[in-house]
Motif scaffolding. Sequence first.
Motif, PDB file in Angstrom:
ATOM      1  N   LEU A 178       4.078  13.941   3.109  1.00 14.97           N
ATOM      2  CA  LEU A 178       3.500  13.231   4.241  1.00 14.97           C
ATOM      3  C   LEU A 178       3.106  11.800   3.895  1.00 14.97           C
ATOM      4  N   GLY A 179       3.579  11.311   2.767  1.00 18.18           N
ATOM      5  CA  GLY A 179       3.222   9.972   2.332  1.00 18.18           C
ATOM      6  C   GLY A 179       4.040   8.892   3.011  1.00 18.18           C
ATOM      7  N   ALA A 180       3.713   7.648   2.674  1.00 12.99           N
ATOM      8  CA  ALA A 180       4.427   6.491   3.220  1.00 12.99           C
ATOM      9  C   ALA A 180       4.187   5.297   2.311  1.00 12.99           C
ATOM     10  N   THR A 181       5.069   4.306   2.405  1.00 12.62           N
ATOM     11  CA  THR A 181       4.948   3.064   1.648  1.00 12.62           C
ATOM     12  C   THR A 181       5.001   1.894   2.619  1.00 12.62           C
ATOM     13  N   GLN A 182       4.109   0.934   2.425  1.00  7.49           N
ATOM     14  CA  GLN A 182       4.031  -0.227   3.308  1.00  7.49           C
ATOM     15  C   GLN A 182       3.950  -1.499   2.484  1.00  7.49           C
ATOM     16  N   TRP A 183       4.573  -2.562   2.982  1.00  9.28           N
ATOM     17  CA  TRP A 183       4.372  -3.877   2.379  1.00  9.28           C
ATOM     18  C   TRP A 183       4.519  -4.943   3.454  1.00  9.28           C
ATOM     19  N   ALA A 184       3.851  -6.060   3.236  1.00 10.41           N
ATOM     20  CA  ALA A 184       3.941  -7.179   4.178  1.00 10.41           C
ATOM     21  C   ALA A 184       3.685  -8.474   3.425  1.00 10.41           C
ATOM     22  N   ALA A 185       4.301  -9.554   3.875  1.00 12.35           N
ATOM     23  CA  ALA A 185       4.109 -10.882   3.297  1.00 12.35           C
ATOM     24  C   ALA A 185       3.913 -11.874   4.428  1.00 12.35           C
ATOM     25  N   ALA A 186       3.053 -12.867   4.199  1.00 14.23           N
ATOM     26  CA  ALA A 186       2.760 -13.844   5.246  1.00 14.23           C
ATOM     27  C   ALA A 186       2.453 -15.197   4.635  1.00 14.23           C
ATOM     28  N   LEU A 187       2.564 -16.222   5.457  1.00 14.74           N
ATOM     29  CA  LEU A 187       2.219 -17.579   5.053  1.00 14.74           C
ATOM     30  C   LEU A 187       1.262 -18.158   6.086  1.00 14.74           C
ATOM     31  N   VAL A 223       6.987  -0.370   7.168  1.00 19.32           N
ATOM     32  CA  VAL A 223       6.484   0.918   6.705  1.00 19.32           C
ATOM     33  C   VAL A 223       7.658   1.877   6.583  1.00 19.32           C
ATOM     34  N   LYS A 224       7.717   2.592   5.453  1.00 17.22           N
ATOM     35  CA  LYS A 224       8.727   3.633   5.277  1.00 17.22           C
ATOM     36  C   LYS A 224       8.012   4.955   5.031  1.00 17.22           C
ATOM     37  N   GLU A 225       8.283   5.936   5.898  1.00 18.33           N
ATOM     38  CA  GLU A 225       7.633   7.238   5.797  1.00 18.33           C
ATOM     39  C   GLU A 225       8.444   8.205   4.939  1.00 18.33           C
ATOM     40  N   ASN A 226       7.757   9.079   4.221  1.00 22.70           N
ATOM     41  CA  ASN A 226       8.428  10.159   3.521  1.00 22.70           C
ATOM     42  C   ASN A 226       8.915  11.209   4.529  1.00 22.70           C
ATOM     43  N   PHE A 274       9.158  13.564  10.162  1.00 18.85           N
ATOM     44  CA  PHE A 274       9.411  14.688  11.061  1.00 18.85           C
ATOM     45  C   PHE A 274       8.140  15.111  11.790  1.00 18.85           C
ATOM     46  N   ALA A 275       7.012  15.133  11.078  1.00 14.09           N
ATOM     47  CA  ALA A 275       5.758  15.561  11.699  1.00 14.09           C
ATOM     48  C   ALA A 275       5.358  14.629  12.830  1.00 14.09           C
ATOM     49  N   ASN A 276       5.614  13.341  12.669  1.00 16.24           N
ATOM     50  CA  ASN A 276       5.276  12.364  13.704  1.00 16.24           C
ATOM     51  C   ASN A 276       6.348  12.240  14.780  1.00 16.24           C
ATOM     52  N   GLY A 277       7.460  12.944  14.600  1.00 14.87           N
ATOM     53  CA  GLY A 277       8.520  12.919  15.595  1.00 14.87           C
ATOM     54  C   GLY A 277       9.260  11.603  15.661  1.00 14.87           C
ATOM     55  N   SER A 313       0.837  -1.203   0.000  1.00 16.78           N
ATOM     56  CA  SER A 313       0.000   0.000   0.000  1.00 16.78           C
ATOM     57  C   SER A 313       0.868   1.248   0.000  1.00 16.78           C
ATOM     58  N   LYS A 314       0.279   2.324  -0.481  1.00 13.22           N
ATOM     59  CA  LYS A 314       1.017   3.587  -0.580  1.00 13.22           C
ATOM     60  C   LYS A 314       0.080   4.746  -0.259  1.00 13.22           C
ATOM     61  N   ARG A 315       0.506   5.580   0.687  1.00 17.44           N
ATOM     62  CA  ARG A 315      -0.203   6.813   0.995  1.00 17.44           C
ATOM     63  C   ARG A 315       0.494   7.954   0.287  1.00 17.44           C
ATOM     64  N   GLY A 316      -0.260   8.755  -0.441  1.00 18.14           N
ATOM     65  CA  GLY A 316       0.325   9.843  -1.209  1.00 18.14           C
ATOM     66  C   GLY A 316       0.763  11.004  -0.337  1.00 18.14           C
ATOM     67  N   ASP A 317       1.538  11.912  -0.918  1.00 19.86           N
ATOM     68  CA  ASP A 317       1.921  13.142  -0.230  1.00 19.86           C
ATOM     69  C   ASP A 317       0.698  14.047  -0.130  1.00 19.86           C
ATOM     70  N   ALA A 318       0.375  14.457   1.072  1.00 20.47           N
ATOM     71  CA  ALA A 318      -0.890  15.136   1.340  1.00 20.47           C
ATOM     72  C   ALA A 318      -0.781  16.649   1.228  1.00 20.47           C
ATOM     73  N   LYS A 319      -1.950  17.262   1.020  1.00 19.19           N
ATOM     74  CA  LYS A 319      -2.077  18.714   1.094  1.00 19.19           C
ATOM     75  C   LYS A 319      -2.620  19.092   2.465  1.00 19.19           C
ATOM     76  N   VAL A 320      -1.983  20.090   3.083  1.00 15.73           N
ATOM     77  CA  VAL A 320      -2.490  20.670   4.316  1.00 15.73           C
ATOM     78  C   VAL A 320      -2.774  22.135   4.044  1.00 15.73           C
ATOM     79  N   ASP A 321      -4.041  22.512   4.162  1.00 14.10           N
ATOM     80  CA  ASP A 321      -4.479  23.876   3.846  1.00 14.10           C
ATOM     81  C   ASP A 321      -4.039  24.283   2.443  1.00 14.10           C
TER      82      ASP A 321
END
Length: 362
Positions: A308-317, A334-337, A342-345, A294-302
């Motif tokens: 502010l995006g991020a990329t996530q992946w997972a694999a399971a059996l 998860v890897k954050e942009n 920085f915003a999440n500290g 999954s991928k969250r795009g870079d967001a608009k604030v005001d």
Amino acid sequence: MKKIIIAAAVAAAVPALAHADVTLYGSLRAGISSTKNSTNNYTSTFGVDDFGSRIGFKGNEDLGNGLKTIWQVETGLSMDGTSGFASTDSGKLASRESFVGVEGGFGKLRVGYLTDVLGDSESTDNLYGPFRDNMGTGFPLYEATDVFGAYGDSRFKNGIRYDSPDLYGFNLTAHYGAGESQTAGQMKQGDKVGLRLAYQNSGFFGSWAYAGAMNTKGGSNSSTNRIEGGYNANNLYLAATYQWVTLYGNAQALPGIASLTPTIATGGNKLENQTWAVNLAYAFGNFKPSIVYSKRGDAKVDGVRYSLGATQWAAALDYTVSKRTLLQAGYGQVKENRDAQFANGHAKDTSSTIWAMMKHNF
């Protein structure tokens, strides 16, 4: 004399119990994991975890003419003795979906603490995660993990929900959650609404879901739209999800928001962004490998775009031991942009979890 009275009371209750349709059910999920995220200073930390256990009671009563009463009381619990995801999720009676209602040819009408329409629209979320995975590394990024916090994929309090019967593969859900409060001189806040249209036939499925929180900034409403679709038949599972949101909240609540450029104004802020996810699984014998991305795009604030995006992946059996028992092992990250980190500290941009768990339903 007292013993005779008690025995008589028990004997009188036995016929009623025999006719009552009450089911005790549950799902016990526990295992081990090693997490690396902001909570443990990005040092791999081994632990024993719960993976979303729950227990419940449900039943119905035939009222005649095709109508019946339906009810359910479900509670989250933690097999490892901790408090769970949050105080509202575990250790409190009826902390999960609980309701009373009626069902008939018209569909179902229920009142209580009810799963929202986004919670019913998670086709790309089929993995289990440990409680300690506070970054959600095993789950798609549309699941209430935006920078403004939770806004769906849960339950509406004070809810009224209607589910239509199936008609040529289609069904409709309408959901309302009452806010039940209003500040003097201001608009009523806290009301939530949900609407979902779904289709399923011959292995193919799809849905559109809308969830809104009313008057989150003046007369403006926070909204989440999600569409999903896929195929589930012949041992193959394939699903895709796309979501777009407009949310109102206080960005200044984020610990590192002041580090972003240009500076974000104080007070209520408007966030807009999109997220997408895909999930693929294939079963052969008792085994089923799966992967989610999954991928969250870079967001608009005001109106200003930030990374502010991020990329996530997972694999399971998965390994199916029996109809009621499942084993699963997996890895997710998860890897954050830059601006999201920085915003999440967060000291680092990448979090990860490796897990192995056992689930038994009863």
